[in-house]
Design an enzyme around this catalytic site. Sequence first.
Site, short mmCIF file in Angstrom:
data_model
loop_
_atom_site.label_atom_id
_atom_site.label_comp_id
_atom_site.label_asym_id
_atom_site.label_seq_id
_atom_site.Cartn_x
_atom_site.Cartn_y
_atom_site.Cartn_z
N PRO A 50 0.82 -1.22 0.00
CG PRO A 50 -0.09 -1.10 2.14
CD PRO A 50 0.63 -2.02 1.19
CD GLU A 51 2.81 3.34 -4.23
OE1 GLU A 51 2.86 4.54 -4.53
OE2 GLU A 51 3.10 2.43 -5.02
#
Length: 293
Positions: free
Chosen positions: A2-3
């Site tokens: 995830p960013e």
Amino acid sequence: MPELPEVETVRRGLEPVMEGARFEAVEARRRDLRWPLPKDFAARLQGQTVTGLGRRAKYLLADLSSGEVLLMHLGMSGSFRVVRDGSGHAPGKYDRERAQHLAHDHVVFRMSNGALVTFNDPRRFGSMKLIAREKLDQEPLLRALGPEPLGNEFDAAMLARACKGKKTSLKAALSDQRVVAGLGNIYVCEALHRARLSPKRRASTIASRSGAPNERAERLVDAIKAVLKDAIKAGGSSLRDHKQTNGELGLFQHNFRVYDRDGKHCPTAGCTGTIRRIVQTGRSTFFCPVCQR
Ligand SMILES: [Zn+2]
């Protein structure tokens, strides 16, 4: 992995069930995730109210009435599942198949509003830490982080200063959490394409010798903010639409312009280029060699 937009989507999913609620019961089913859980983890949370749920880069920060802050990181494969009134949904879940293995449910929060918030993490690169609020500035995980890309202070002047004299590529510079926090491989590729800048270009070329921003720096900052906002919006809408049905993120992947699209036509209007994949510092970069200069 995830960013920033995915973590922000998770935050928005957890906010309504955690903010203002008390930890009624906390169950830690293992002693460690990526690192050991804090000493007396459950006891320090139980009875505390979450006074606010914030985010810094890819970290979630729950402010507690005890004066401590619960810092949470999803790692590679972490996700939260929320069950309320018997129906479940997952705010920003990445790997639905694996996340449904209950054996990977490591931490369960029972909140005073009746919500069950479960942290599932098959690969256990996620982490949870308790830090005294007044010591947050000194926290090593947060201290080295660069500016929040969606914050007002992040602008072309700031990015140009950080890139001044840098001989590394723009791709490497933007992936460096000290330059700007929360961007990873996907959004760096997407932002560079929107800004029509080559990922191979030297980072120093967005600044003058004295570190003043040029027009490329302006374009790049606008592109970074735009791509993150669009991704958060897509995540938010997927959250709303699937709330009652164990939804997952991922709508934004249909909007990728270059990421994972090697061999496809470049989506820039009027461009005849084909998206290429190269490897930079061990990671795949996707870009259009025609319109990204
Ligand atoms: Zn192109």
